[in-house]
Design a protein around this motif. Sequence first.
Motif, PDB file in Angstrom:
ATOM      1  N   THR A  96      24.050  25.417  44.608  1.00  0.00           N
ATOM      2  CA  THR A  96      24.186  26.544  45.637  1.00  0.00           C
ATOM      3  C   THR A  96      24.563  27.716  44.093  1.00  0.00           C
ATOM      4  OG1 THR A  96      26.252  26.085  45.404  1.00  0.00           O
ATOM      5  CG2 THR A  96      24.727  26.015  47.895  1.00  0.00           C
ATOM      6  N   ARG A  97      24.788  28.655  43.841  1.00  0.00           N
ATOM      7  CA  ARG A  97      25.384  29.504  43.175  1.00  0.00           C
ATOM      8  C   ARG A  97      25.579  30.853  44.102  1.00  0.00           C
ATOM      9  NH1 ARG A  97      20.973  31.170  38.739  1.00  0.00           N
ATOM     10  NH2 ARG A  97      19.669  32.163  39.305  1.00  0.00           N
ATOM     11  N   LEU A  98      26.119  32.061  43.514  1.00  0.00           N
ATOM     12  CA  LEU A  98      26.370  33.228  43.763  1.00  0.00           C
ATOM     13  C   LEU A  98      25.719  34.018  43.247  1.00  0.00           C
ATOM     14  CD1 LEU A  98      30.750  33.810  43.628  1.00  0.00           C
ATOM     15  CD2 LEU A  98      29.141  34.011  45.662  1.00  0.00           C
ATOM     16  N   LYS A  99      24.501  34.859  44.143  1.00  0.00           N
ATOM     17  CA  LYS A  99      24.035  35.810  44.093  1.00  0.00           C
ATOM     18  C   LYS A  99      24.223  36.739  42.331  1.00  0.00           C
ATOM     19  CE  LYS A  99      20.923  35.614  48.009  1.00  0.00           C
ATOM     20  NZ  LYS A  99      19.953  36.832  48.973  1.00  0.00           N
ATOM     21  N   ASP A 100      25.621  37.563  42.836  1.00  0.00           N
ATOM     22  CA  ASP A 100      26.421  38.154  41.775  1.00  0.00           C
ATOM     23  C   ASP A 100      27.482  37.667  40.762  1.00  0.00           C
ATOM     24  OD1 ASP A 100      24.131  40.192  42.074  1.00  0.00           O
ATOM     25  OD2 ASP A 100      24.923  40.521  44.112  1.00  0.00           O
ATOM     26  N   PRO A 101      27.511  38.064  40.054  1.00  0.00           N
ATOM     27  CA  PRO A 101      28.307  37.044  39.052  1.00  0.00           C
ATOM     28  C   PRO A 101      29.268  37.289  39.756  1.00  0.00           C
ATOM     29  CG  PRO A 101      26.861  37.910  37.570  1.00  0.00           C
ATOM     30  CD  PRO A 101      26.017  38.450  38.289  1.00  0.00           C
ATOM     31  N   SER A 102      31.034  36.551  40.230  1.00  0.00           N
ATOM     32  CA  SER A 102      31.513  37.297  41.142  1.00  0.00           C
ATOM     33  C   SER A 102      32.899  37.616  40.378  1.00  0.00           C
ATOM     34  CB  SER A 102      32.408  35.487  41.632  1.00  0.00           C
ATOM     35  OG  SER A 102      33.235  35.106  40.719  1.00  0.00           O
TER      36      SER A 102
ATOM     37  N   MET B 244      30.294  44.032  50.511  1.00  0.00           N
ATOM     38  CA  MET B 244      31.169  43.660  49.852  1.00  0.00           C
ATOM     39  C   MET B 244      30.847  42.935  48.993  1.00  0.00           C
ATOM     40  SD  MET B 244      34.829  43.590  51.139  1.00  0.00           S
ATOM     41  CE  MET B 244      35.807  44.696  51.597  1.00  0.00           C
ATOM     42  N   SER B 245      31.568  43.004  47.704  1.00  0.00           N
ATOM     43  CA  SER B 245      31.207  41.837  46.585  1.00  0.00           C
ATOM     44  C   SER B 245      32.601  40.487  46.657  1.00  0.00           C
ATOM     45  CB  SER B 245      31.541  42.515  45.115  1.00  0.00           C
ATOM     46  OG  SER B 245      32.408  43.294  44.940  1.00  0.00           O
ATOM     47  N   VAL B 246      32.698  40.321  45.644  1.00  0.00           N
ATOM     48  CA  VAL B 246      33.746  39.174  46.367  1.00  0.00           C
ATOM     49  C   VAL B 246      34.580  39.311  45.358  1.00  0.00           C
ATOM     50  CG1 VAL B 246      34.499  36.849  44.889  1.00  0.00           C
ATOM     51  CG2 VAL B 246      32.015  36.650  45.672  1.00  0.00           C
ATOM     52  N   SER B 247      35.170  40.350  44.213  1.00  0.00           N
ATOM     53  CA  SER B 247      35.948  40.947  43.757  1.00  0.00           C
ATOM     54  C   SER B 247      36.876  42.326  44.879  1.00  0.00           C
ATOM     55  CB  SER B 247      35.100  41.981  42.447  1.00  0.00           C
ATOM     56  OG  SER B 247      34.148  42.272  41.986  1.00  0.00           O
ATOM     57  N   ASN B 248      35.721  42.720  45.205  1.00  0.00           N
ATOM     58  CA  ASN B 248      35.690  44.292  46.620  1.00  0.00           C
ATOM     59  C   ASN B 248      36.502  43.085  47.639  1.00  0.00           C
ATOM     60  OD1 ASN B 248      33.055  45.515  46.334  1.00  0.00           O
ATOM     61  ND2 ASN B 248      35.019  46.283  44.947  1.00  0.00           N
ATOM     62  N   LEU B 249      36.313  42.273  47.853  1.00  0.00           N
ATOM     63  CA  LEU B 249      37.077  40.976  48.732  1.00  0.00           C
ATOM     64  C   LEU B 249      39.107  41.032  48.650  1.00  0.00           C
ATOM     65  CD1 LEU B 249      35.810  39.335  51.611  1.00  0.00           C
ATOM     66  CD2 LEU B 249      35.696  37.301  50.429  1.00  0.00           C
ATOM     67  N   ILE B 250      38.681  40.464  46.925  1.00  0.00           N
ATOM     68  CA  ILE B 250      40.192  40.661  47.322  1.00  0.00           C
ATOM     69  C   ILE B 250      41.000  41.140  46.507  1.00  0.00           C
ATOM     70  CG2 ILE B 250      39.491  38.473  47.126  1.00  0.00           C
ATOM     71  CD1 ILE B 250      39.777  37.722  43.744  1.00  0.00           C
ATOM     72  N   GLU B 251      40.517  42.567  45.800  1.00  0.00           N
ATOM     73  CA  GLU B 251      40.960  43.571  45.042  1.00  0.00           C
ATOM     74  C   GLU B 251      42.157  44.397  45.855  1.00  0.00           C
ATOM     75  OE1 GLU B 251      37.970  46.799  44.182  1.00  0.00           O
ATOM     76  OE2 GLU B 251      37.870  47.148  46.452  1.00  0.00           O
ATOM     77  N   SER B 252      42.215  44.644  47.042  1.00  0.00           N
ATOM     78  CA  SER B 252      43.689  44.937  47.675  1.00  0.00           C
ATOM     79  C   SER B 252      44.635  44.539  48.100  1.00  0.00           C
ATOM     80  CB  SER B 252      43.051  46.175  49.108  1.00  0.00           C
ATOM     81  OG  SER B 252      42.519  44.037  49.724  1.00  0.00           O
ATOM     82  N   ILE B 253      44.638  42.866  48.176  1.00  0.00           N
ATOM     83  CA  ILE B 253      45.780  42.052  47.708  1.00  0.00           C
ATOM     84  C   ILE B 253      46.661  41.932  46.399  1.00  0.00           C
ATOM     85  CG2 ILE B 253      46.537  39.700  47.533  1.00  0.00           C
ATOM     86  CD1 ILE B 253      43.364  39.113  49.102  1.00  0.00           C
ATOM     87  N   THR B 254      48.388  41.937  46.788  1.00  0.00           N
ATOM     88  CA  THR B 254      48.782  42.703  46.096  1.00  0.00           C
ATOM     89  C   THR B 254      50.002  41.558  45.969  1.00  0.00           C
ATOM     90  OG1 THR B 254      51.041  44.049  47.930  1.00  0.00           O
ATOM     91  CG2 THR B 254      48.940  45.384  46.476  1.00  0.00           C
ATOM     92  N   ALA B 255      51.019  41.510  45.422  1.00  0.00           N
ATOM     93  CA  ALA B 255      52.069  40.614  44.744  1.00  0.00           C
ATOM     94  C   ALA B 255      53.345  40.543  46.385  1.00  0.00           C
ATOM     95  CB  ALA B 255      53.179  40.970  44.074  1.00  0.00           C
ATOM     96  N   GLU B 256      52.927  41.563  46.849  1.00  0.00           N
ATOM     97  CA  GLU B 256      53.938  41.812  48.461  1.00  0.00           C
ATOM     98  C   GLU B 256      53.235  41.716  49.539  1.00  0.00           C
ATOM     99  OE1 GLU B 256      53.623  44.225  46.142  1.00  0.00           O
ATOM    100  OE2 GLU B 256      55.562  44.264  44.703  1.00  0.00           O
ATOM    101  N   GLY B 257      52.392  41.260  49.444  1.00  0.00           N
ATOM    102  CA  GLY B 257      51.015  40.689  50.571  1.00  0.00           C
ATOM    103  C   GLY B 257      50.886  41.844  51.861  1.00  0.00           C
ATOM    104  N   GLY B 258      51.489  41.766  53.025  1.00  0.00           N
ATOM    105  CA  GLY B 258      51.759  42.545  53.579  1.00  0.00           C
ATOM    106  C   GLY B 258      50.013  43.349  54.225  1.00  0.00           C
ATOM    107  N   THR B 259      49.100  43.779  55.291  1.00  0.00           N
ATOM    108  CA  THR B 259      48.158  44.825  56.067  1.00  0.00           C
ATOM    109  C   THR B 259      46.522  44.382  55.098  1.00  0.00           C
ATOM    110  OG1 THR B 259      49.743  45.251  58.179  1.00  0.00           O
ATOM    111  CG2 THR B 259      47.776  46.110  57.719  1.00  0.00           C
TER     112      THR B 259
END
Length: 259
Positions: A164-170, A1-16
């Motif tokens: 340190t650095r991320l292996k893939d551009p975040s 899972m990439s960094v962008s995948n880690l946070i892509e489902s977060i919305t303004a409403e929060g929730g599950t």
Amino acid sequence: MSVSNLIESITAEGGTIILERAENWMQGRTLYGGASALIAYTAAIRAFPDLPPFRAGQVGFIAPVGEQFELRSQIIRQGRNVVQIRSEIICDDKIALTAFWLFGTSREANAVHPAPLPDPAPGRPEESVPVKTHTAPSFLKENYDVHYTAEKPVPGSPILRRWTRLKDPSGIDPVSELILMGDTLPPSAARIMQRRGPISSINWSFNLLDTEPRTRDGWWLAETACDHADQGYSSERLRLWNADGKQMLSGIQAVAIFG
């Protein structure tokens, strides 16, 4: 899972939120602390997008954060110049992480004192040698390049510094990347432990020294330094510099030492 995948489902409403295939961000049975802090920060800025520049954070690691959780964010106070937001990660109906985020508008400087350059000089990341991470937690070996710095370690010194650095551009903004990177290294108290045993971060408080952090080729110089250790706890100083030696983040952390 990439960094962008880690946070892509977060919305303004929060929730599950359900993270699928997040194994590469796990540290034992919990998400790596920097990843869970990034999730909480992202929840805050997506819930309240019209904010001043980010200045500081206080993160409490209360319980393990799994691959399914609930997000909550609220403004605690909004003044003329400063906004303070609390965000929480809820797992199994209990708070697993709580964080306060401080955002503040810039003012004309009435005090100027630049942070010092890293000492001793760490060398250039482009000329550094990789660290073998095959025994490191999965989040570290899967997502990060970690290199030795140029200075020779002092035997028995509870200070740990690495490039340190991320292996893939975040693909994320620079402030979010610093929050993700700021808790990467293990606590330096591990270097002075008398017996092998687990170490667990309890909290992390930090100030951002540049509201528009930049570096070269993704490299950051990370440092953890034990200021005091006794009675099963360590007080750790955490700092990040960019590749040119400009300090970007200053923090402190409480760590539980077992064994």
